[in-house]
Motif scaffolding. Structure first.
Motif, mmCIF file in Angstrom:
data_model
loop_
_atom_site.group_PDB
_atom_site.id
_atom_site.type_symbol
_atom_site.label_atom_id
_atom_site.label_comp_id
_atom_site.label_asym_id
_atom_site.label_seq_id
_atom_site.Cartn_x
_atom_site.Cartn_y
_atom_site.Cartn_z
ATOM 1 N N ARG A 126 0.782 -1.192 -0.044
ATOM 2 C CA ARG A 126 -0.125 0.049 0.126
ATOM 3 C C ARG A 126 1.016 1.441 -0.147
ATOM 4 O O ARG A 126 0.656 2.225 -0.672
ATOM 5 C CB ARG A 126 -1.036 -0.216 1.290
ATOM 6 N N ALA A 127 1.858 1.286 0.748
ATOM 7 C CA ALA A 127 2.769 2.327 0.901
ATOM 8 C C ALA A 127 3.477 2.654 -0.346
ATOM 9 O O ALA A 127 3.542 3.906 -0.793
ATOM 10 C CB ALA A 127 3.694 2.325 2.072
ATOM 11 N N SER A 128 3.948 1.672 -1.204
ATOM 12 C CA SER A 128 4.677 1.881 -2.638
ATOM 13 C C SER A 128 3.625 2.252 -3.492
ATOM 14 O O SER A 128 4.089 3.334 -4.276
ATOM 15 C CB SER A 128 5.237 0.553 -2.683
ATOM 16 N N VAL A 129 2.410 1.801 -3.609
ATOM 17 C CA VAL A 129 1.603 2.222 -4.384
ATOM 18 C C VAL A 129 0.922 3.511 -4.025
ATOM 19 O O VAL A 129 1.033 4.506 -5.114
ATOM 20 C CB VAL A 129 0.198 1.136 -4.473
ATOM 21 N N LEU A 130 0.720 4.006 -3.013
ATOM 22 C CA LEU A 130 0.110 5.411 -2.706
ATOM 23 C C LEU A 130 1.443 6.452 -3.016
ATOM 24 O O LEU A 130 1.041 7.557 -3.402
ATOM 25 C CB LEU A 130 -0.295 5.481 -1.119
ATOM 26 N N ALA A 131 2.522 6.089 -2.472
ATOM 27 C CA ALA A 131 3.696 6.764 -3.018
ATOM 28 C C ALA A 131 3.866 7.152 -4.570
ATOM 29 O O ALA A 131 4.140 8.267 -4.993
ATOM 30 C CB ALA A 131 5.140 6.445 -2.225
ATOM 31 N N ALA A 132 3.727 6.070 -5.119
ATOM 32 C CA ALA A 132 3.763 6.078 -6.637
ATOM 33 C C ALA A 132 2.608 7.066 -7.200
ATOM 34 O O ALA A 132 2.655 7.974 -8.116
ATOM 35 C CB ALA A 132 3.732 4.914 -7.220
ATOM 36 N N ALA A 133 1.496 6.770 -6.683
ATOM 37 C CA ALA A 133 0.289 7.618 -7.197
ATOM 38 C C ALA A 133 0.426 9.037 -6.713
ATOM 39 O O ALA A 133 0.108 9.789 -7.412
ATOM 40 C CB ALA A 133 -1.041 7.071 -6.337
ATOM 41 N N ARG A 134 0.952 9.362 -5.400
ATOM 42 C CA ARG A 134 1.454 10.828 -5.166
ATOM 43 C C ARG A 134 2.372 11.434 -6.343
ATOM 44 O O ARG A 134 2.303 12.492 -6.759
ATOM 45 C CB ARG A 134 1.801 10.734 -3.987
ATOM 46 N N ASP B 286 -4.249 12.681 1.026
ATOM 47 C CA ASP B 286 -5.246 12.743 2.223
ATOM 48 C C ASP B 286 -5.219 11.137 2.681
ATOM 49 O O ASP B 286 -5.069 10.963 3.899
ATOM 50 C CB ASP B 286 -6.615 13.038 1.809
ATOM 51 N N LEU B 287 -5.160 10.105 1.761
ATOM 52 C CA LEU B 287 -4.887 8.867 2.262
ATOM 53 C C LEU B 287 -3.445 8.554 2.832
ATOM 54 O O LEU B 287 -3.561 7.726 3.878
ATOM 55 C CB LEU B 287 -4.991 8.092 0.857
ATOM 56 N N ILE B 288 -2.412 9.190 2.155
ATOM 57 C CA ILE B 288 -1.151 9.112 2.968
ATOM 58 C C ILE B 288 -0.940 9.712 4.384
ATOM 59 O O ILE B 288 -0.566 9.214 5.103
ATOM 60 C CB ILE B 288 -0.289 9.732 2.043
ATOM 61 N N GLN B 289 -1.400 10.958 4.344
ATOM 62 C CA GLN B 289 -1.452 11.761 5.705
ATOM 63 C C GLN B 289 -2.449 12.740 5.936
ATOM 64 O O GLN B 289 -2.819 13.792 5.640
ATOM 65 C CB GLN B 289 -0.236 12.663 5.475
ATOM 66 N N PRO B 290 -3.650 11.978 6.513
ATOM 67 C CA PRO B 290 -4.655 12.519 6.626
ATOM 68 C C PRO B 290 -4.788 13.951 7.398
ATOM 69 O O PRO B 290 -5.701 14.821 7.229
ATOM 70 C CB PRO B 290 -5.585 11.551 7.373
#
Length: 220
Positions: free
Chosen positions: A120-128, A170-174
């Motif tokens: 999840r962390a890798s995917v969200l970082a890439a999405a960002r 917001d998903l990474i750091q609400p």
């Protein structure tokens, strides 16, 4: 639910514009070339549209891979939201293909080997990375279009991309979804990042297993 409702409404709005455009241009040729070594984006407004199409292809391909093989540690509701993001990027991609018609670039394969799609962390970082880069690209390309009609259409997508970027953060750091988004040192300036086509391509170069030529694109 409010987030998902936004995604669906925003996607439907751009989709409606795409359908209108479809009636104004001939069906685009949609070749697929997995052996591309050099991709020249062209010149003028057509080149800029192909530049944005390339970025939308990249985002759509990324989210498609996420949806196909989602991380097992996604939180409740996140896969549904990421699926909505995928749907948006597909609409954006097809929007540009319809607008460009036979001038559209071929469908390209991308290199996502640096992304761990099981995390999840890798995917969200890439999405960002993709969403922030996309917003900066639209900010930098807007002033380069000579056609006001095209600029008005592109602006509709740019605003959706900005909302995507805020949602991912917001998903990474609400507690601080805007952290690091705006320009400025140590303080919020209220201004988004602006990147030129060469800067954007350089930032995304690891995802392109080929050379992107942007020398023909306008610079002012």
């Amino acid at each position: 639910m409010r987030r998902r409702s936004f995604f669906r409404v925003a996607g439907a709005t751009v989709a409606a514009s795409t359908l209108v455009l479809a009636g104004c241009v001939k069906d685009p040729v949609e070749p697929t070339d997995t052996q591309v070594t050099t991709l020249n984006l062209g010149e003028g407004d057509t080149g800029l549209l192909n530049y944005l199409l390339l970025l939308e292809q990249l985002e759509a391909a990324f989210y498609q891979k996420v949806v196909t093989t989602p991380p097992t540690d996604l939180q409740a509701g996140e896969l549904a939201a990421l699926t909505d993001l995928r749907d948006h990027e597909v609409v954006h991609r097809e929007f540009f293909r319809q607008l460009l018609g036979s001038n559209a670039q071929p469908t390209i394969e991308f290199n996502f080997s640096t992304i761990n799609f099981s995390s999840r962390a890798s995917v969200l970082a890439a999405a960002r990375t993709f969403e922030d880069l996309g917003v900066a690209a639209y900010n930098g390309a807007a002033k380069l279009f000579t056609s006001r009609e095209i600029l008005a259409l592109v602006s509709k997508i740019a605003s959706v991309e900005a909302r995507h970027a805020a949602f991912i953060r917001d998903l990474i750091q609400p507690t601080d979804p805007f952290g690091g988004v705006v320009e400025g040192s140590g303080a919020y300036s209220g201004l988004g990042t602006v990147l030129t086509p060469p800067q954007v391509i350089a930032a995304a170069t690891s995802f392109f297993p080929y050379t992107i030529v942007v020398s023909g694109l306008p610079t002012a």
